[in-house]
Design an enzyme around this catalytic site. Structure first.
Site, short mmCIF file in Angstrom:
data_model
loop_
_atom_site.label_atom_id
_atom_site.label_comp_id
_atom_site.label_asym_id
_atom_site.label_seq_id
_atom_site.Cartn_x
_atom_site.Cartn_y
_atom_site.Cartn_z
N PRO A 75 -11.50 9.92 26.69
CG PRO A 75 -12.64 10.86 28.48
CD PRO A 75 -11.78 11.20 27.30
CD GLU A 76 -10.60 5.55 22.31
OE1 GLU A 76 -10.86 4.41 21.88
OE2 GLU A 76 -9.60 6.19 21.97
CE LYS B 190 -15.82 6.84 21.73
NZ LYS B 190 -15.39 7.72 20.63
NE ARG C 114 -10.19 12.16 15.18
CZ ARG C 114 -11.08 13.08 15.51
NH1 ARG C 114 -12.34 12.87 15.28
NH2 ARG C 114 -10.69 14.18 16.08
#
Length: 261
Positions: A2-3, A59, A251
DNA sequence: AGTACCACCTGACGGC
DNA sequence: TGCCGTCAGGTGGTAC
């Protein structure tokens, strides 16, 4: 993941389902998701009160419930909301379920237990305490340009820094950098005014488009790299070669070496 | 002020 | 079949 687009989709979902419905009771099956309130405390605070309005910054989703009572929801990696009537229709990992007086349920579901929930009086104090900066879809071009040019780290690091720009995560940072043809590791402050403005426009377009498509990956444009993430040797949508991965700030980063840089 | 690294957390997946 | 390592990735803490 979820962004911002996912969380905005959850906000609209709640808005069109449970809004103005009154909470009958609250069942907490995983107290670990509760950050600053106990399960009985949450029930006492919400029972008999309606979900009145919503607010989102980055967010974080805030849901007002009675006067000066807000729920703050953070979805971690796998969180989502589910609204259903029949308990058999419950999602797989409901950690907190709000039973409503209309017979429906609103579940805060997260398989990976990285989602969190708070009970608050003051959303702005929460945002300050958690160092959540301007929302990526509301920041003006001038403020964005100033923030990029003042940042001493890499471009991707900037986009994902929630204190500088709230809402962009790993996937949409890669997408924006691809569409703006920027190298994820280049110094943010190296962008000139024109390039920074262009990046602002691209971020707006990426996030707006994703929100319009309910953040569903399969519905994103074919010209984007996001739908190709995770595939075997995915081709660059511009046809200039194969997308590569590398670690940037810890990342996994998908990018096209021949058109970004 | 940024970066590196770790921990948290679980489901999916590849290898044996 | 099943066990194991690895990965996904948002956040937050610590050390540098």
């Amino acid at each position: 993941m979820p962004e911002l687009p996912d969380v905005e989709t959850f906000r609209r979902y709640l808005q069109s389902t449970a809004l103005h419905e009154t909470v009958r009771t609250v069942t907490v099956s995983e107290p670990r998701v509760l950050e600053n309130v106990s399960a009985p405390g949450l029930r006492r605070a919400l029972a008999g009160r309606p979900f009145e309005r919503t607010r989102r910054q980055g967010k974080v989703l805030f849901v007002a419930c009675g006067e000066a009572r807000w729920l703050a929801l953070h979805f971690g990696m796998t969180g989502r909301l589910a609204y259903y009537r029949d308990p058999d229709a419950a999602p797989d990992h409901p950690r907190v379920v709000f039973a409503l007086t209309n017979g429906y349920h609103l579940a805060f579901d997260c398989s990976r237990m990285l989602g969190r929930m708070w009970l608050l009086k003051d959303c702005d104090a929460f945002l300050r305490a958690h160092e959540i900066g301007p929302d990526a879809l509301r920041i003006e071009a001038d403020a964005f340009v100033d923030a990029v040019r003042a940042y001493r780290g890499g471009l991707k690091s900037f986009l994902m820094n929630q204190a500088r720009l709230a809402g962009v995560g790993n996937v949409y940072a890669d997408e924006a950098l691809f569409q703006a043809r920027r190298d994820p590791t280049e110094r943010a402050s190296a962008l000139d005014d024109r390039a920074a403005r262009r990046l602002h426009r691209v971020v707006q377009r990426v996030l707006t488009t994703a929100v319009e498509r309910n953040a569903e990956r399969e519905r994103l444009p074919r010209t984007w790299i996001t739908p190709r993430r995770g595939g075997d040797d995915p081709a660059c949508p511009r046809g200039c070669g194969t997308l590569q991965t590398k670690q940037v700030n810890g990342r996994t980063t998908w990018w096209c070496p021949s058109c970004q840089g």
